[in-house]
Enzyme design. Structure first.
Site, PDB file in Angstrom:
ATOM      1  N   GLY A  51       0.831  -1.200   0.000  1.00 41.70           N
ATOM      2  CA  GLY A  51       0.000   0.000   0.000  1.00 41.70           C
ATOM      3  C   GLY A  51       0.863   1.245   0.000  1.00 41.70           C
ATOM      4  N   CYS A  78       5.200  -6.260   1.606  1.00 40.65           N
ATOM      5  CA  CYS A  78       5.578  -4.843   1.656  1.00 40.65           C
ATOM      6  C   CYS A  78       4.910  -4.144   2.838  1.00 40.65           C
ATOM      7  CB  CYS A  78       5.254  -4.177   0.315  1.00 40.65           C
ATOM      8  SG  CYS A  78       6.082  -2.580   0.091  1.00 40.65           S
ATOM      9  N   TYR A  79       3.942  -3.274   2.602  1.00 41.48           N
ATOM     10  CA  TYR A  79       3.216  -2.628   3.697  1.00 41.48           C
ATOM     11  C   TYR A  79       2.598  -3.676   4.620  1.00 41.48           C
ATOM     12  CZ  TYR A  79      -0.478   0.219   5.934  1.00 41.48           C
ATOM     13  OH  TYR A  79      -1.312   0.839   6.832  1.00 41.48           O
ATOM     14  N   HIS A 164       7.904  -7.623  -3.667  1.00 42.72           N
ATOM     15  CA  HIS A 164       6.643  -7.999  -4.310  1.00 42.72           C
ATOM     16  C   HIS A 164       6.831  -9.289  -5.114  1.00 42.72           C
ATOM     17  CE1 HIS A 164       4.226  -4.398  -3.415  1.00 42.72           C
ATOM     18  NE2 HIS A 164       5.392  -3.775  -3.412  1.00 42.72           N
ATOM     19  N   GLU A 166       4.575 -10.979  -6.535  1.00 39.02           N
ATOM     20  CA  GLU A 166       3.544 -11.114  -7.566  1.00 39.02           C
ATOM     21  C   GLU A 166       3.924 -10.492  -8.903  1.00 39.02           C
ATOM     22  OE1 GLU A 166       2.515  -7.265  -5.325  1.00 39.02           O
ATOM     23  OE2 GLU A 166       3.461  -9.205  -4.920  1.00 39.02           O
ATOM     24  N   ASP A 221     -15.537 -11.863 -24.058  1.00 43.47           N
ATOM     25  CA  ASP A 221     -16.410 -11.962 -22.879  1.00 43.47           C
ATOM     26  C   ASP A 221     -17.858 -12.260 -23.264  1.00 43.47           C
ATOM     27  OD1 ASP A 221     -14.150 -11.291 -21.425  1.00 43.47           O
ATOM     28  OD2 ASP A 221     -14.631  -9.158 -21.404  1.00 43.47           O
ATOM     29  N   SER A 223     -19.024 -13.225 -26.176  1.00 44.99           N
ATOM     30  CA  SER A 223     -19.133 -14.453 -26.989  1.00 44.99           C
ATOM     31  C   SER A 223     -19.102 -15.693 -26.101  1.00 44.99           C
ATOM     32  CB  SER A 223     -18.002 -14.511 -28.014  1.00 44.99           C
ATOM     33  OG  SER A 223     -18.084 -13.438 -28.926  1.00 44.99           O
ATOM     34  N   LYS A 359     -10.031 -11.911 -16.955  1.00 47.33           N
ATOM     35  CA  LYS A 359     -10.103 -12.097 -18.408  1.00 47.33           C
ATOM     36  C   LYS A 359      -9.450 -13.406 -18.852  1.00 47.33           C
ATOM     37  CE  LYS A 359     -10.799  -9.276 -21.492  1.00 47.33           C
ATOM     38  NZ  LYS A 359     -11.966  -8.963 -22.347  1.00 47.33           N
TER      39      LYS A 359
END
Length: 503
Positions: A51, A78-79, A164, A166, A221, A223, A359
């Site tokens: 954050g 992190c935070y 991080h 990720e 999406d 479809s 997605k």
């Protein structure tokens, strides 16, 4: 499942996505979520995000102490690491030197780093630092600048990292996250097959014998949603409005694919109506408003002619329902979405089966449902279509020029094997005309701009470093086959400051 408690990090959604990639169901809640809200989801583990705030800020978001007292396996990032240190009796101080960007772990140990060998690069972004560990904790990793780059609790299931894991700039970060999931004993059953079966049952249970209406744009999406309704066997009507602003061959491709897979599809040819409404309109926002208004009127007319319908299906995705609260440090979940602009006599119950999906997960479902790759892997395309890729007034002549140029650009990206390496690629027809030479004559032709970007989440994006030989071939082919274009340029602007689309 794993709950990600969001304290305002720009990477919170990415954490949740990485967990999904590891076949673990994850949800994002505000970092300040109450004990009751957390327990409602029955999590097997918690992750505290990073954050922008400092733990010394009186307004900084903090977790409910009762949540930390649950004793669930927890990873602070992190935070989130600084919060754990401060809340559990450690000490955090303003570091003399901030640590931003790439760093190397000079030492690492313990179960969180199991299987990691050699050089371990990580991505740092912090000013504060843990200078004293909570009682019983031990250092699990350090860098040249930071003697406490990671720490672990004596319970063997609570960890914290200052970097991080990720982000792509921590190449071995997925292994670190996977190690945490294994230590936590989290279920790894979030597979496309599992998701599809659950969604089919959910749609059947909710819809029953009622009818469902949906708008199909030709994107992945909507479809995929149409295919899901067909697979679930519910009474549905998919409406594809051809507003004349589609790419070359797009209508025929979508129509053929969906009909062949059992979708009850109605195609409405409304080109003339949209062209008439767009005459003389140059402002990009006004173009969007005109197209939106006309679409609602066409869609509403079809709904009245073919109704009644109880449900309106929408391809809403998980990022759509999360509003970033930025520095307030809490993701806000929207309780509902308004169906913009529909008349009062056409009010539906919403059906949003993809509301908890990203997605890439929808693309995996599309593969299982048989959606052809040219549609399944298609880059994002704006609702107003090519109208917002023609700067200024939209005319049929300009549309024909842009369609040809766009098709050449996209086709060559595929031929060179580059299409999948960029997140979005597009051509923009500018109103600028520059002088050129054709044979022995001078002529004025349109300037066409090409744009291709790479991105993880479309919140930020970088311009794609496409090979010069490729760009040379694209420019030569476009100017040779589309004589109205006299010059081709390539957009080198990232987002921010620019947006991905030009309008």
């Amino acid at each position: 499942m794993v709950l990600v408690l969001d304290f305002g990090s720009q990477y919170t959604r990415l954490i949740a996505r990485r967990l999904r990639e590891l076949r673990v169901f994850s949800l994002i809640l505000p970092g300040t979520a109450s004990l009751q809200e957390v327990l409602r989801h029955k999590p097997q583990a918690l992750i505290l995000s990073g954050g922008p705030k400092s733990v010394f800020d009186p307004q900084a978001p903090r977790p409910d102490p009762q949540v930390l007292a649950l004793g669930l396996p927890t990873l602070g990032i992190c935070y989130g690491m600084q919060l754990l240190a401060q809340e559990l009796g450690g000490k955090v101080e303003r570091s003399g030197r901030a640590e931003y960007g790439k760093a190397l772990l000079t030492r690492f140990q313990g179960p969180l780093f199991r299987g990691l060998e050699g050089e371990v690069q990580v991505w740092m972004s912090h000013q504060d630092a843990v200078t004293e560990l909570p009682p019983g904790w031990r250092v699990a990793a350090e860098t040249e600048e930071n003697p406490v780059a990671a720490m672990e609790a004596p319970d063997g299931k609570t960890f914290a990292v200052q970097f991080h894991p990720e982000v792509a700039h921590t190449p071995k970060g997925m292994q670190i996250l996977e190690n945490f999931l294994e230590i936590a004993g989290v279920s790894r059953d979030w597979t496309p097959e599992h998701i599809l079966e659950d969604l089919i049952q959910e749609v059947r249970a909710k819809v029953g014998r009622d009818r469902v209406l949906l708008a199909v744009s030709g994107g992945v999406d909507s479809s995929t949603l149409a295919l899901l309704l067909a697979r679930a066997g519910v009474d549905h009507l998919a409406v594809f409005v051809d507003h004349g602003l589609l790419r070359l061959g797009e209508r025929e491709e979508v129509e053929g694919a969906l009909r062949a897979l059992g979708v009850n599809l109605r195609v409405v040819d409304a080109k003339e109506r949209f062209f008439e409404a767009l005459k003389g309109v140059e402002d990009p926002e006004e173009k969007r408003k005109v197209i939106g208004r006309e679409f609602v009127e066409v869609f509403s007319q079809v709904a009245r002619e073919t109704g009644p319908f109880r449900f309106l299906a929408q391809g809403t995705l998980y990022p759509d329902v999360i509003e970033s609260a930025g520095e307030a440090g809490a993701a806000k979940i929207k309780s509902h979405h308004n169906v913009g602009g529909l008349p009062e006599d056409l009010q539906f119950e919403l059906l949003e089966p993809f509301r908890l999906l990203f997605k890439d997960e929808v693309r995996e479902l599309a593969l299982l449902l048989g959606l052809p790759d040219p549609i399944r892997l298609r880059h994002p395309f704006p609702g107003p279509g090519l109208a917002v890729r023609i700067l200024g007034e939209v005319t049929e002549e300009k549309l024909a020029i842009l369609r040809q140029a766009d098709d050449i650009f996209i086709s060559l990206l595929k031929e060179w094997g580059l299409y999948g390496s960029v997140a979005q690629a597009l051509a923009v027809l500018t109103p600028v005309r520059s002088v050129g030479v054709a044979g022995d004559e001078r002529k004025y032709g349109y300037v066409l701009a090409l744009r291709a970007v790479t991105t993880e989440d479309f919140m930020t994006a970088d311009w794609a470093r496409l090979p010069l030989d490729f760009l040379d071939q694209v420019a030569r082919r476009i100017t040779r086959r589309v004589p109205e274009i006299g010059r081709v340029v390539y957009d080198l602007t990232s987002k921010p400051p620019a947006t991905i689309e030009w309008e």
